[in-house]
Design an enzyme around this catalytic site. Sequence first.
Site, short mmCIF file in Angstrom:
data_model
loop_
_atom_site.label_atom_id
_atom_site.label_comp_id
_atom_site.label_asym_id
_atom_site.label_seq_id
_atom_site.Cartn_x
_atom_site.Cartn_y
_atom_site.Cartn_z
N ASP A 25 -11.25 16.12 47.20
CA ASP A 25 -10.10 16.94 47.59
C ASP A 25 -10.52 18.07 48.53
O ASP A 25 -11.65 18.55 48.47
CB ASP A 25 -9.43 17.51 46.33
CG ASP A 25 -8.03 18.02 46.61
OD1 ASP A 25 -7.44 17.64 47.64
OD2 ASP A 25 -7.53 18.83 45.80
N ASN A 73 0.31 9.94 47.25
CA ASN A 73 0.04 10.43 48.61
C ASN A 73 0.99 9.88 49.67
O ASN A 73 1.03 10.38 50.80
CB ASN A 73 -1.42 10.17 49.01
CG ASN A 73 -2.42 11.08 48.31
OD1 ASN A 73 -3.55 10.69 48.03
ND2 ASN A 73 -2.02 12.31 48.00
C1 IPE Z 1 -5.78 13.70 44.71
O1 IPE Z 1 -5.64 14.77 45.59
C2 IPE Z 1 -5.86 12.41 45.47
C3 IPE Z 1 -7.05 12.20 46.29
C4 IPE Z 1 -8.08 13.00 46.38
C5 IPE Z 1 -7.06 10.99 47.06
P1 IPE Z 1 -4.22 15.39 45.98
O2 IPE Z 1 -4.49 16.47 46.94
O3 IPE Z 1 -3.30 14.31 46.42
O4 IPE Z 1 -3.70 15.94 44.59
P2 IPE Z 1 -2.65 17.12 44.29
O5 IPE Z 1 -1.40 16.81 45.07
O6 IPE Z 1 -3.28 18.38 44.76
O7 IPE Z 1 -2.46 17.09 42.82
C1 IPE Z 2 -7.93 14.88 49.87
O1 IPE Z 2 -7.74 15.99 50.67
C2 IPE Z 2 -7.72 13.58 50.61
C3 IPE Z 2 -6.47 12.88 50.28
C4 IPE Z 2 -5.65 13.22 49.33
C5 IPE Z 2 -6.14 11.71 51.07
P1 IPE Z 2 -6.30 16.67 50.85
O2 IPE Z 2 -5.62 16.04 52.02
O3 IPE Z 2 -5.53 16.61 49.58
O4 IPE Z 2 -6.73 18.15 51.20
P2 IPE Z 2 -5.97 19.48 50.72
O5 IPE Z 2 -5.89 19.41 49.23
O6 IPE Z 2 -4.64 19.49 51.37
O7 IPE Z 2 -6.87 20.58 51.21
MG MG Z 3 -5.39 17.87 48.01
#
Ligand code: IPE
Ligand code: IPE
Ligand code: MG
Length: 247
Positions: A25, A73
């Site tokens: 993340d 997502n």
């Molecule tokens: C979890 O991260 C999914 C991945 C790392 C692929 P998210 O960024 O989607 O999770 P939330 O929305 O912060 O819970």
């Molecule tokens: C994790 O990084 C990757 C995916 C969920 C695909 P994020 O895209 O959730 O990054 P933040 O949480 O917005 O920084």
């Molecule tokens: Mg995230």
Amino acid sequence: MTTSASPDAIPEPPKGPSHVAIIMDGNGRWAQQRNRPRLFGHQAGARRVREIVEACPDIGVKYLTIFAFSTENWKRTQIEVAGLMTLFKRYITKEMQAFVKERVRVRFIGDRMRLDPKLQALMDETEKLTAENDRVHLTIALNYGSRDEVARATKRLAREVSAGKIEPETVDETTLARFLDTHVLPDPDLVIRTSGEARISNFLLWQSAYAEYEFVDTLWPDFTRDHLAEVVGRYGLRERRFGAVPA
Ligand code: IPE
Ligand code: IPE
Ligand code: MG
């Protein structure tokens, strides 16, 4: 009964985790800090994966499972989702031969049916090409959500029951686990989430019932093999009890 160790006994080295699962993340925030589009962060995040996979054999990690895209997502903008799907296709095409060469066995978990057929074909091909490898087992969770996985498993289990192949009374934890996407994998010993968020976001809920958790502040594109080694080292100092009283 008590047993006293001989004074000369060499203490057992702390046992490391065999299966590490990572919620990668923080890509979006990493890009934001640089005033760049979110996709720039996802590209940087994808580049990190190779180093982390390669570090695993050196620190005794046999199984690495990484969360790349969740069933939730899809709620992101169409631009981000489409960009991620293109990135996954490019990433797999680019890395496939490296996985073969480095003897990495690749598996995918999650619901593939909703993904672009071209991406599905690349996933199938990578799994086939690396099927004999055993140096490190890399599992990529793509369109994965734990609740979705349990629902899909239950659907298949219900079909077997209605076909008379499974007696409802015999259904137990092991039966259900056999229908999960992870059925060939051991449970994770350690789950790491980068970026400072302390939540699970629908990742391996069933499988992580007794996992240890580590939430680290580093954003995923900045997470290096040294960070991994440090977290894995901390794990060795923890005492896992699995519901029992320590010996
Ligand atoms: C979890 O991260 C999914 C991945 C790392 C692929 P998210 O960024 O989607 O999770 P939330 O929305 O912060 O819970
Ligand atoms: C994790 O990084 C990757 C995916 C969920 C695909 P994020 O895209 O959730 O990054 P933040 O949480 O917005 O920084
Ligand atoms: Mg995230």
